[in-house]
Design an enzyme around this catalytic site. Structure first.
Site, PDB file in Angstrom:
ATOM      1  N   SER A   1       0.895  -1.176  -0.111  1.00  0.00           N
ATOM      2  CA  SER A   1      -0.003  -0.010  -0.014  1.00  0.00           C
ATOM      3  C   SER A   1       0.860   1.476  -0.115  1.00  0.00           C
ATOM      4  O   SER A   1       1.954   1.205   0.610  1.00  0.00           O
ATOM      5  CB  SER A   1      -0.721   0.187   1.280  1.00  0.00           C
ATOM      6  OG  SER A   1      -1.569   1.156   1.357  1.00  0.00           O
TER       7      SER A   1
ATOM      8  N   TYR B   1      -2.557   0.694  10.084  1.00  0.00           N
ATOM      9  CA  TYR B   1      -2.413   0.063   8.553  1.00  0.00           C
ATOM     10  C   TYR B   1      -1.026   0.326   7.953  1.00  0.00           C
ATOM     11  O   TYR B   1      -0.261  -0.569   7.513  1.00  0.00           O
ATOM     12  CB  TYR B   1      -3.494   0.467   7.759  1.00  0.00           C
ATOM     13  CG  TYR B   1      -3.605  -0.125   6.422  1.00  0.00           C
ATOM     14  CD1 TYR B   1      -3.639  -1.728   6.045  1.00  0.00           C
ATOM     15  CD2 TYR B   1      -3.350   0.600   5.353  1.00  0.00           C
ATOM     16  CE1 TYR B   1      -4.037  -1.990   5.062  1.00  0.00           C
ATOM     17  CE2 TYR B   1      -3.456   0.047   4.114  1.00  0.00           C
ATOM     18  CZ  TYR B   1      -3.790  -1.387   4.062  1.00  0.00           C
ATOM     19  OH  TYR B   1      -3.861  -1.836   2.700  1.00  0.00           O
TER      20      TYR B   1
END
Length: 400
Positions: free
Chosen positions: A219, A232
């Site tokens: 990501s 995250y």
């Protein structure tokens, strides 16, 4: 300089012949990159007419066209043959779509899901061939990982295991670090890092034997400090560094490692409004009184709304990510990084090249709340100090 008469047709004829040959061999990527290359060649043609004599201009224009078409050529791919691939997180999103595409291409697919009777598993059973094998696995449970490793070794005994796609991922909270319970960091690390680490290590003997591929869905949040995505993002940063280390260490074994960096795509896990509402309520219910008074419930509600609004820009077409995963599995020379999604190039340019103050201002406007915490608003009293200890309890939620 006197303008030379310019018969540019010769150069364009060479470029057209090369393009036609690539098209006949299905070796030319169509779309915006091709249109951009043609526009640049037209601009170069205009400059050559005014600045260069015809022989030099012919060489420059034809050479530029040849280089452009070479860059637009599809990279050579390995045959599918009897290759087997294990994909994690196939209940929804990238994992499910990749499993369907690889099965249609002729791969032997081992697809892990959280729920063998869930809608994702049922769809894969209905739409895929008998070659696809569904495996139940929760990456937070070592016994599940051990069982999947044993099944994979037995199922690929005759074909070998060509690839591992670490796709399963989890994000538990969207909030400032101070508001995020430490347990949410641990839960993200368990799935996004430790689970992927344990599974990858367990499959390395098979991958060394096949000289295969490891593909991990990362990501941009692991590369850039997006506000309110720290739990995250730190887990994705950790797995990216691990995969870069694997890339160096496994090179002598012939294993190639790639990381896919997708932008914002409309997967079920990302756009599940009810799920995010439950997580917001869980966060509010477990916040210490001091923090809730300092930030204000309206701040958290506003942040939640801003996050949901940002998801409206999510791209519904998942094929760019699926295609990148397939290229990483089959390209003769796969890239170490694949960036897929709208606006990623601009975001990385800002992150790498703009001054720190501008970078922070850009990230603060990504989807972070523009409402100040209650204690910072004019005329508001300072935060109340709570002397009681609150462990921020939060029930463990398994990977989605």
């Amino acid at each position: 300089m006197e303008r030379w008469p310019w018969p540019s047709g010769g150069a364009w004829l060479l470029v057209a012949a090369r393009a036609l040959l690539q098209l006949l061999r299905s070796d030319l990527r169509l779309g915006r990159p091709l249109l951009a290359a043609l526009a640049l060649l037209a601009a170069l043609d205009w400059l050559c007419q005014r600045l260069l004599p015809p022989p030099a201009a012919l060489v420059v224009l034809a050479g530029a066209g040849w280089i452009a078409l070479s860059r637009l050529a599809r990279p050579p791919r390995l045959p599918v043959a009897t290759r087997a691939v294990l994909i994690t997180g196939c209940d929804t999103g990238f994992g499910k779509e990749t499993a369907k595409k690889l099965d249609a291409m002729g791969f032997t697919v081992l697809a892990t899901v959280l729920d063998l009777n869930g809608p994702g598993a049922l769809e894969l059973r209905a739409r895929c061939s008998p070659r696809l094998k569904l495996l139940q696995m929760d990456l937070t449970k070592p016994e599940d990982i051990s069982r999947v490793l044993e099944i994979t070794k037995a199922h690929t005994a005759s074909t070998g295991l060509w690839g591992l796609v670490n796709n399963a991922g989890l994000n538990m909270v969207v909030a400032d670090v101070e508001l995020s319970p430490v347990v949410t960091f641990r839960e993200c690390m368990e799935v996004n890092f430790f689970g992927a680490l344990e599974l990858t290590k367990g499959l390395l003997p098979l991958l060394r034997h096949s000289r295969g591929r490891i593909v991990t869905v990362g990501s941009p949040a692991g590369d850039m400090p997006y506000p309110c995505l720290a739990a995250y993002g730190t887990s994705k940063a950790a797995i990216a560094l691990l995969m870069d280390t694997f890339s160096c260490e496994l090179l002598p074994w012939g294993i190639k490692v790639s990381i896919i960096q997708p932008g914002c795509f409309k997967t079920e896990a990302v756009t599940n409004v009810n799920l995010w509402e439950k997580r917001k309520q869980l966060l509010l219910a477990n916040l210490p009184r001091e923090l809730l008074q300092a930030y204000g419930e309206d701040y958290i509600e506003h942040l939640h709304g801003q996050f949901l609004n940002s998801l409206r820009m999510a791209l519904p077409d998942l094929s760019p990510v699926v295609d990148a995963i397939i290229d990483a599995l089959l390209a003769a020379q796969p890239r170490s990084r694949y960036y897929t999604g709208r606006g990623l190039g601009l975001m990385y340019f800002i992150h790498h090249y703009l001054p720190g103050g501008l970078r922070r201002r850009f990230l603060q406007n990504f989807f972070i709340s523009h409402l100040l915490p209650r204690a910072l608003r004019p005329g508001q009293p300072g935060p109340v100090h709570d002397t009681t200890q609150d462990p921020n309890p939060s029930p463990t939620v398994s990977a989605l």
